[in-house]
Write a protein that holds these residues in place. Sequence first.
Motif, short mmCIF file in Angstrom:
data_model
loop_
_atom_site.label_atom_id
_atom_site.label_comp_id
_atom_site.label_asym_id
_atom_site.label_seq_id
_atom_site.Cartn_x
_atom_site.Cartn_y
_atom_site.Cartn_z
N LEU A 33 36.30 37.00 22.71
CA LEU A 33 35.33 37.56 23.64
C LEU A 33 35.93 37.60 25.04
CD1 LEU A 33 32.37 38.44 24.29
CD2 LEU A 33 31.94 36.01 24.77
N ILE A 34 35.82 38.75 25.70
CA ILE A 34 36.28 38.91 27.08
C ILE A 34 35.07 39.01 27.99
CG2 ILE A 34 37.43 40.45 28.70
CD1 ILE A 34 39.30 41.26 26.51
N ALA A 35 35.08 38.20 29.05
CA ALA A 35 34.02 38.26 30.06
C ALA A 35 34.68 38.49 31.41
CB ALA A 35 33.22 36.96 30.06
N ASP A 36 34.49 39.69 31.95
CA ASP A 36 35.09 39.98 33.25
C ASP A 36 34.39 39.17 34.33
OD1 ASP A 36 33.22 41.91 32.12
OD2 ASP A 36 33.21 42.87 34.07
N GLY A 37 35.17 38.77 35.32
CA GLY A 37 34.66 37.92 36.38
C GLY A 37 34.70 38.60 37.73
N ALA A 38 34.66 37.77 38.74
CA ALA A 38 34.64 38.26 40.11
C ALA A 38 36.00 38.86 40.48
CB ALA A 38 34.32 37.11 41.06
N GLU A 39 35.97 39.72 41.46
CA GLU A 39 37.21 40.25 42.00
C GLU A 39 37.19 40.06 43.51
OE1 GLU A 39 37.37 44.33 40.68
OE2 GLU A 39 36.16 45.01 42.36
N THR A 40 38.39 39.91 44.06
CA THR A 40 38.57 39.67 45.49
C THR A 40 39.64 40.59 46.02
OG1 THR A 40 38.05 37.33 45.14
CG2 THR A 40 39.15 37.91 47.20
N VAL A 41 39.38 41.20 47.16
CA VAL A 41 40.40 41.99 47.82
C VAL A 41 41.34 41.00 48.52
CG1 VAL A 41 40.89 43.70 49.60
CG2 VAL A 41 38.89 43.97 48.12
N THR A 42 42.61 41.06 48.17
CA THR A 42 43.58 40.11 48.72
C THR A 42 44.47 40.72 49.79
OG1 THR A 42 45.11 40.60 46.91
CG2 THR A 42 43.63 38.72 46.62
N GLN A 43 44.47 42.06 49.85
CA GLN A 43 45.32 42.74 50.85
C GLN A 43 44.83 44.17 51.02
OE1 GLN A 43 49.44 42.71 49.78
NE2 GLN A 43 50.04 44.07 51.43
N ARG A 44 44.84 44.64 52.26
CA ARG A 44 44.52 46.05 52.55
C ARG A 44 45.70 46.65 53.28
NH1 ARG A 44 39.43 43.74 53.40
NH2 ARG A 44 37.82 44.74 52.17
N ASP A 45 46.05 47.87 52.87
CA ASP A 45 47.19 48.51 53.51
C ASP A 45 47.03 50.02 53.39
OD1 ASP A 45 49.60 48.67 54.84
OD2 ASP A 45 50.81 48.38 53.04
N TYR A 46 46.85 50.69 54.50
CA TYR A 46 46.80 52.15 54.55
C TYR A 46 45.80 52.74 53.56
CZ TYR A 46 50.96 51.47 57.35
OH TYR A 46 51.84 51.04 58.31
N GLY A 47 44.59 52.21 53.55
CA GLY A 47 43.54 52.76 52.71
C GLY A 47 43.57 52.32 51.26
N GLN A 48 44.52 51.49 50.89
CA GLN A 48 44.55 50.95 49.52
C GLN A 48 44.27 49.46 49.59
OE1 GLN A 48 47.78 51.89 46.95
NE2 GLN A 48 46.71 53.77 46.48
N GLU A 49 43.67 48.97 48.53
CA GLU A 49 43.35 47.55 48.44
C GLU A 49 44.03 46.92 47.24
OE1 GLU A 49 38.83 47.70 50.16
OE2 GLU A 49 39.15 48.18 48.05
N MET A 50 44.62 45.77 47.45
CA MET A 50 45.12 44.94 46.35
C MET A 50 43.95 44.04 45.94
SD MET A 50 47.67 43.52 44.48
CE MET A 50 49.25 43.31 45.22
N VAL A 51 43.60 44.10 44.66
CA VAL A 51 42.45 43.37 44.15
C VAL A 51 42.94 42.37 43.11
CG1 VAL A 51 40.27 43.58 42.91
CG2 VAL A 51 40.95 45.35 44.54
N THR A 52 42.39 41.16 43.13
CA THR A 52 42.63 40.19 42.07
C THR A 52 41.29 39.93 41.38
OG1 THR A 52 44.44 39.14 43.28
CG2 THR A 52 43.40 37.85 41.52
N MET A 53 41.28 40.18 40.07
CA MET A 53 40.09 40.00 39.25
C MET A 53 40.34 38.87 38.26
SD MET A 53 38.37 42.68 36.50
CE MET A 53 39.97 43.18 35.89
#
Length: 128
Positions: A33-53
């Motif tokens: 069973l997979i349960a997706d969790g929270a995600e956090t933006v860890t970096q923003r650069d030129y309109g793109q976001e690095m996300v960790t989920m």
Amino acid sequence: MSRETILAALALRLNAQRAPWPKLPDGDEPYTLIADGAETVTQRDYGQEMVTMTVGIRRAVTFDGDDELRSTAANDALAALIAEVEGSDRTLGGECLDLYYVEGNTDYPSDGSALVGAIVVFAVDYMR
């Protein structure tokens, strides 16, 4: 790269059900069973976001052996689940930048049960 395509690729890799309304398997096949969790933006650069989920994954497997070997069977299930999640391509075919193991544990369902379990949490990095 999107949250949904990443989760779908991971479920496909593991032959897993998705929360919150999974279908229980028939027979003795492992249940994942997979349960997706929270995600956090860890970096923003030129309109793109690095996300960790975070993604929680639970697996139950049948164990019909000697009770003294339950811990060994659960630890084997944990190690196998970690290896299967990581696979040979930690980008899930280019769906994410990386996925990595954060924590895990073994689980022993109620007494008399012919099951042992493994619980892992992985973090997944992706751009959006």
